[in-house]
Each structure stands twice: as C-alpha cells, then as structure tokens.
Design a protein around this motif. Structure first.
Motif, PDB file in Angstrom:
ATOM      1  N   MET A  40       0.819  -1.214   0.000  1.00  0.00           N
ATOM      2  CA  MET A  40       0.000   0.000   0.000  1.00  0.00           C
ATOM      3  C   MET A  40       0.854   1.266   0.000  1.00  0.00           C
ATOM      4  N   ILE A  41       2.013   1.209   0.673  1.00  0.00           N
ATOM      5  CA  ILE A  41       2.841   2.417   0.748  1.00  0.00           C
ATOM      6  C   ILE A  41       3.264   2.904  -0.643  1.00  0.00           C
ATOM      7  N   PRO A  42       3.843   2.017  -1.487  1.00  0.00           N
ATOM      8  CA  PRO A  42       4.157   2.501  -2.839  1.00  0.00           C
ATOM      9  C   PRO A  42       2.928   2.930  -3.620  1.00  0.00           C
ATOM     10  N   SER A  43       1.796   2.286  -3.342  1.00  0.00           N
ATOM     11  CA  SER A  43       0.572   2.677  -4.039  1.00  0.00           C
ATOM     12  C   SER A  43       0.169   4.103  -3.651  1.00  0.00           C
ATOM     13  N   PHE A  44       0.295   4.415  -2.358  1.00  0.00           N
ATOM     14  CA  PHE A  44       0.024   5.786  -1.901  1.00  0.00           C
ATOM     15  C   PHE A  44       0.998   6.762  -2.553  1.00  0.00           C
ATOM     16  N   ALA A  45       2.265   6.333  -2.659  1.00  0.00           N
ATOM     17  CA  ALA A  45       3.269   7.210  -3.268  1.00  0.00           C
ATOM     18  C   ALA A  45       2.901   7.501  -4.716  1.00  0.00           C
ATOM     19  N   LYS A  46       2.298   6.509  -5.376  1.00  0.00           N
ATOM     20  CA  LYS A  46       1.883   6.684  -6.764  1.00  0.00           C
ATOM     21  C   LYS A  46       0.689   7.645  -6.852  1.00  0.00           C
ATOM     22  N   HIS A  47      -0.284   7.451  -5.935  1.00  0.00           N
ATOM     23  CA  HIS A  47      -1.510   8.253  -5.999  1.00  0.00           C
ATOM     24  C   HIS A  47      -1.311   9.667  -5.458  1.00  0.00           C
ATOM     25  N   ASP A  48      -0.556   9.782  -4.350  1.00  0.00           N
ATOM     26  CA  ASP A  48      -0.501  11.064  -3.634  1.00  0.00           C
ATOM     27  C   ASP A  48       0.792  11.832  -3.871  1.00  0.00           C
ATOM     28  N   GLY A  49       1.717  11.286  -4.648  1.00  0.00           N
ATOM     29  CA  GLY A  49       2.967  11.996  -4.876  1.00  0.00           C
ATOM     30  C   GLY A  49       3.928  11.822  -3.723  1.00  0.00           C
ATOM     31  N   ASN A  50       5.025  12.593  -3.754  1.00  0.00           N
ATOM     32  CA  ASN A  50       6.077  12.321  -2.772  1.00  0.00           C
ATOM     33  C   ASN A  50       5.778  12.859  -1.382  1.00  0.00           C
ATOM     34  N   PHE A  51       4.794  13.764  -1.269  1.00  0.00           N
ATOM     35  CA  PHE A  51       4.375  14.185   0.070  1.00  0.00           C
ATOM     36  C   PHE A  51       2.940  14.669   0.043  1.00  0.00           C
ATOM     37  N   ARG A  52       2.168  14.180   0.977  1.00  0.00           N
ATOM     38  CA  ARG A  52       0.818  14.718   1.147  1.00  0.00           C
ATOM     39  C   ARG A  52       0.455  14.591   2.607  1.00  0.00           C
ATOM     40  N   PHE A  53       0.138  15.723   3.242  1.00  0.00           N
ATOM     41  CA  PHE A  53      -0.233  15.673   4.654  1.00  0.00           C
ATOM     42  C   PHE A  53      -1.717  15.368   4.753  1.00  0.00           C
ATOM     43  N   ASN A  54      -2.016  14.091   4.987  1.00  0.00           N
ATOM     44  CA  ASN A  54      -3.419  13.723   5.135  1.00  0.00           C
ATOM     45  C   ASN A  54      -3.599  12.957   6.442  1.00  0.00           C
ATOM     46  N   GLY A  55      -3.191  13.612   7.526  1.00  0.00           N
ATOM     47  CA  GLY A  55      -3.268  12.993   8.847  1.00  0.00           C
ATOM     48  C   GLY A  55      -4.698  12.793   9.304  1.00  0.00           C
ATOM     49  N   TRP A  56      -5.633  13.454   8.649  1.00  0.00           N
ATOM     50  CA  TRP A  56      -7.024  13.344   9.067  1.00  0.00           C
ATOM     51  C   TRP A  56      -7.766  12.334   8.201  1.00  0.00           C
TER      52      TRP A  56
END
Lengths: 409, 252
Positions: B101-117
C-alpha cells in the motif's frame, strides 16, 4: 507458494479466491473501525469517571487528576513522533515550556479566558517546533536526539537568563495586579484587589472544573492521535521507522513527513504546557529542563511506544509514582505491614523504606528496568500477553501485531 | 528508442576504479541484462541510476531527464524508476498488504501529502489495488503476515510487487532470483515474462544464466568496471572475451 501461483493462474479458481479475499479484507477494515470506536468510548468513559475510578488508589484529587491528563496529552504527542517515526526527540520539554509562557502572556496581556491561552500556546509551540525540526531533522538517529537536546537546553538557558524580560528568569512568569488584560478591560471585567483566576467563560479553571477541561482536551487529543494512526500519513510515518531507505526509493520524500510529525507533536506539547498554565497560571524555565524531556521519553517507553493507549498509561503510572509513592513515610509503611509479626514487620519496613518517599525514583528505576528487559513493548505488551492468556493465546502473533500495537524498537 | 542512456560514467572509491567509462543504452520495453563476475561494478552502476551514488563524471539520461546532479532518490522514483534490491528492502515489521500500500500511496498522492485526518479505510482503491497486486505475485494469502517472517525468496517477490504497483517505466532487478529454489526461480521468470507484456523496460543483474538467457533481449558484460561486450544473447554466449572475464585472464 508455488501452489498459490497455480491457484491464481487457473481461471476457474481465480474468481472465488479473489472475491473471498476482498470480502475478508473489507470485513477486517470495518472491524478496525469498530474496535477504535469501542476504544474511544471506553477511554472517554474512564477519563471522565476518573475521579471515582481512581478514588480507591488515593489519586482522586483534582490537582493530580489534572496532571494525569496534561502529561497524558504530552505523551500522546511525543508518541506521534517517537512511536511512529522512531525519531527520539530529547527536547520536547522546550515546547512544553513555550506553551506555558505563551499562555501566561495571553493571561497577562489579553484575557483570563483559557481559550486564547490554549490557542497561543499551541501556535507558538508549533512555530517553534517547525524551526527546531527543520534544523534537527537534517540528521537521524542519535545525532537527531543530541541536536534536539542541545536546542532544548539552549531554550532553557535563554529562558533562564538572556530572555528575562519575556520569561522573568529565575522567578518564573507570574500574573500581577498591574497586567494590562486588554480584552478583559474592553469587556468591562472588574479589576479585583487580589490576583484574577483563569476561567472558561466564567467557569473558574481550578479544582474539578479545571480537571474536566483537561479531560475533555485529553479525549480530543486521543481522538486526533487515533485518526493520525489510521491515516495514510500515519502509515508513511511507520514506513519511515521501519525502512527509511525503501521509503526514498519508493518515491516518498521523508523529510516533510518527519517535519509534519515533529510539528504536530510539538503542538501537542504546547497544548500540554498551556494547560499547565491554565490550571496554575505561572511558567518557569525549569519546565524546559532536560529532565522534563527525559520524563516524557520514560512515559512513552514505559507505556509502550507506538501504541495508542500506552503513552497515556505510562504518563499515569509515572505521575502516580511521583505523587503517591513519594508521600509514603515510615508511619504508613508500619501500618501497611501491621498484620505481620513485629520482627518481620520491622524488617519489611527497613527493606521497603528506601523505595518510597524521597526514594520513589528507585522504585521507578527498578520498574523501568524490568519493563524494558521483559516487556520491550511496555505495559501495553504486558496487557496484551495477559489478554492472550485469557483468549487462549493461540491467535497468531503476526495478526495481533499488525494492528495498533507495534512494540518499540 | 532508448529510454535510458548512460554514457562515459566514471566512479571511483578512493584508489579503486569501480566504473570506468561505462556506456549503456536501453531500448524502451526491452529486457537488458547486465552480467559479469563479482566486483565488476554491476550494483555500483545500478546505484548510480537510482540516486544512491553520484558518479564522478558522465551522463545518465532517463526519458530525456538527467538522473544526476542533485536529483534525489524519491524524485527518480517518481519519474518511473523502481529497483528490486539484492538484499530485499521491505518494511520488515509491517504486514504484506501495508508493504504494497505504501508505494501505491506514493503513486496516488505523490512524494508528500499531509493527510493525517484522512482514513486508510476510505482509500478503498489503494487497498484493492494492493490486494490484486499481491494476488498477482501469489502472496495474497499472507497479506496480514508480518513481512520479517517471510523467506528471502518471498520477500523478493513482495519487493517486486511493491515496484510493479507503481507501474514503473523502468524496473531495475538486482539478482531477482538469488537464493531461490529452482521452482521459485521458474515462477519468477514466468512472472517477469508476464509483466514484460505490459511494456515495462527492465534491467536485470543476474548470475543465473538460465534466467538471463530466458529473459534478456540484450546483454552487457561488465568486467572490472567497464563494459567489455554488448550484444544479443546468442552472440554473448560464444564470445571468447566473456569466457575469459569469467574464468580469469591468466588462464586464457
């Protein structure tokens, strides 16, 4: 494994397997959501009922209850940095102190209402942690710890001597009768001949009222921490803890993630610091000293770094020891061992006496040692092991670890 | 068309010349193998491609973008380069599903996205994708297992899944079958052939000639930091210089 491949390759098997797995996955996801809801409900209930829950332990007086909550918030915030990313900050007390100073200044200049004090405490600590974090996060591991420690000690010394006009140095920042309190003055709040008391829209913030404000803020803080743990952001932070290299080669820029976590945990510290000022409106430099930073590290590790509940538990245990064990004296010990024959009772008192009163640190040290050696995951690991005993213990270790309870490194 | 162009790359570690004037041109959607004896500089070359090492001189162009000069590893990955390491680099104390899932998030959200909520549970597309990927490499049954408990071969297949989920343009495989049983090796070859159909360009470093000759369309032979031969597999097989490099010059 080769069987798995076979299974997937065969078109006949593929459909049912796929559907089944996806369904199980969805079910387990809704399970997590339900468990979090239960955890949240139980946590809120216990916190709000703590004046009754803790009464049998002799800890149900507002001053101590407030401290449980405040240090609970501090530790929850610290855990977002240390528990999730594995970066051990040794300077979080600086943010605690800044929160306190900002809150007291808000009381002095603006109003005795708690809300602006909390706001400024959080914002100032946030800004300051962004600055410190930006510099310190250029290094990892022990160097990061030393850098944060250095910054915190610098802050302490600044507060103690150089910045005396702002911090009132050695004496500490206190309210005075001559304070401006511009907002209060504008709203026509009468000046009294004694020092004013902090309030929340008229409710005074000492005693149980103060405790309930702290309790509600603790519950909100806990909820925010659950959200962070369950968010993609939280997953990235755990990834950084586990394998930062892989994160880079996976296309994640780890620095802003770390900085964001550092600022969030700094803001938690600022919130805790300003709550200290709300319940007792003074701020001193000793709040920033390295022992205070060390204390929150102890709390988090004792309770279980990286777990949701652990830090609060650790904070509670340490504050309990500090306040209750330190108040024991020979008289209390004698009455505790009364049931034993005279000689044995005296012997027991002689043995246990060094561990209570002034020597409560000794007890804490021994406890800490045993926990780190036998329960590296802290009190939460202990609780989990006991839980496993009752549920048969046959559950796969891997399954139970994949959720919220990741033992500390 | 060449997707990766390496020319005149030099890398020195103190007195050791690890790479000397290395040239490499990899065609889009092809499988290019790099072989050579131990210490020939194969892994060093890959390290220069993913931003782990900076060559002393030379040019590395990927899809028209230079991979040198201060570009960070995460930026290189976001361009579409992913590497499977010789010793698997996975997230050891996380579950397999989370690993993918981590690389998948990196693909979808780019190299940084603050989505703590935001909630992971609400990002169904990511976990669905991750699960399908695990199914493809045959690890779906173990999706909730902690990665550290996997065998080395399984870890490597997991790492492959972590790369594939990002739909990379260039996949770097550093000994993808080392330490695997013959059956596992064959499964991996099948898997790599299957993903070859998606048009992913692959560079493979491998000692197992069975793997090399069943996958590679072009082979570069590296010895003592230089490319001594480059060509089609059939030509490489019979080249005396290759045999000399492997068996040692003094024998020849």
């Amino acid at each position: 494994m080769s069987q798995n491949l076979e299974k997937i390759k065969s078109p006949l098997d593929m459909e049912p397997l796929t559907i089944e797995i996806h369904e199980v996955e969805a079910a387990s996801r809704s399970n997590t959501a339900r468990n979090d809801l239960i955890l949240m409900a139980v946590f809120s209930a216990v916190v709000l009922a703590s004046p009754w829950v803790l009464a049998p332990f002799g800890a149900a007086y507002p001053d101590l209850l407030q401290r449980f909550c405040i240090f609970g918030i501090f530790a929850i915030g610290f855990n977002i940095m240390f528990g999730l990313t594995g970066y051990l900050s040794f300077g979080h007390a600086a943010f605690l102190g800044i929160g306190s100073y900002a809150a007291v200044w808000s009381f002095k200049l603006l109003t005795m209402n708690a809300i602006p004090a909390l706001f400024f405490g959080v914002v100032c600590a946030g800004l300051f942690s962004a600055l410190i974090g930006y510099v310190c996060l250029r290094r990892a591991g022990i160097y990061f710890s030393i850098l944060t420690l250095a910054f915190a000690q610098m802050s302490y010394n600044l507060a103690y001597s150089v910045l005396t006009p702002i911090t009132n140095g050695e004496t500490g920042l206190q309210l005075t009768l001559g304070d401006a309190r511009m907002v209060d003055a504008a709203f026509g709040v009468e000046r009294t001949s004694s020092l004013p008391i902090t309030n929340l829209f008229g409710i005074k913030m000492s005693g149980y009222e103060g405790f309930y404000l702290c309790a509600i803020i603790l519950i909100i803080s806990f909820y925010i921490s659950i959200r962070i743990f369950r968010s993609p952001f939280g997953m990235m932070l755990r990834g950084i803890k586990t394998n930062q290299n892989r994160m880079s080669y996976t296309g994640i820029n780890t620095r802003p993630y770390l900085l964001a976590a550092f600022v969030v945990s700094g803001m938690y510290a600022g919130l805790a610091g300003s709550l200290m000022a709300v319940t007792d409106p003074l701020a001193g430099a000793e709040r920033m000293q390295w022992t205070a930073s060390g204390e929150v590290v102890l709390m988090t590790i004792l309770g279980g770094a990286g777990t949701l509940l652990g830090p609060v538990l650790g904070a509670g245990v340490i504050k309990y020891f500090e306040n209750i064990f330190s108040s024991f004296n020979k008289g209390i010990l004698h009455s505790a061992f009364e049931f034993l024959p005279d000689g044995v009772a005296d012997f027991m008192v002689t043995i246990t006496h060094p561990f209570v009163g002034e020597g409560w640190h000794l007890t804490l040290g021994v406890l800490f040692m045993f926990i780190v050696i036998f329960l590296p995951g802290g009190l939460m690991e202990g609780a989990q092991r006991i839980g496993n005993l009752f549920t048969g213990g046959g559950k796969s270790n891997a399954d139970s670890r994949s959720g919220q309870t990741q033992p500390a490194e | 068309m060449a997707i990766l162009e390496v020319s005149g790359v030099n890398k020195r570690f103190g007195g050791l010349k690890a790479l000397t004037d290395v040239n490499l041109s990899v065609k889009e959607s092809s499988v290019h193998a790099i072989i050579g004896p131990n210490g020939a500089g194969k892994s060093t070359l890959l390290n220069c491609l993913i931003g782990k090492l900076e060559p002393d001189s030379g040019v590395v162009n990927f899809n028209g973008t230079s991979l040198l000069g201060g570009i960070t590893p995460h930026e290189i990955n976001q361009l579409g380069v992913c590497r499977v390491f010789q010793t698997p680099e996975v997230f050891g104390d996380m579950s397999l599903l989370e690993n993918v899932m981590i690389p998948s998030f990196a693909k979808h959200d780019g190299n940084f996205r603050f989505n703590g909520w935001g909630s992971i549970a609400k990002r169904g597309e990511v976990s669905e994708e991750a699960l399908s990927m695990l199914e493809e490499v045959g690890l779906a049954d173990q999706r909730n297992v902690i990665t550290d408990s996997l065998s080395r071969g399984d870890k490597r297949r997991l790492e492959l899944a972590m790369c594939l989920i990002q739909h990379p343009k260039l996949l770097l495989l550093d000994e993808p079958t080392a330490g695997m049983s013959r059956a596992d090796t064959n499964n991996t070859i099948d898997l790599l052939k299957k993903i070859g159909e998606r048009g992913i360009t692959k560079i493979i470093i491998e000692h197992d000639m069975h793997v090399v000759f069943s996958l590679a369309e072009r082979i570069s032979v590296l010895a003592q930091g230089t490319v001594i031969v480059e060509g089609e597999p059939e030509a490489i097989k019979g080249d005396p210089r290759v045999i000399e490099a492997y068996l040692g010059g003094e024998l020849g």
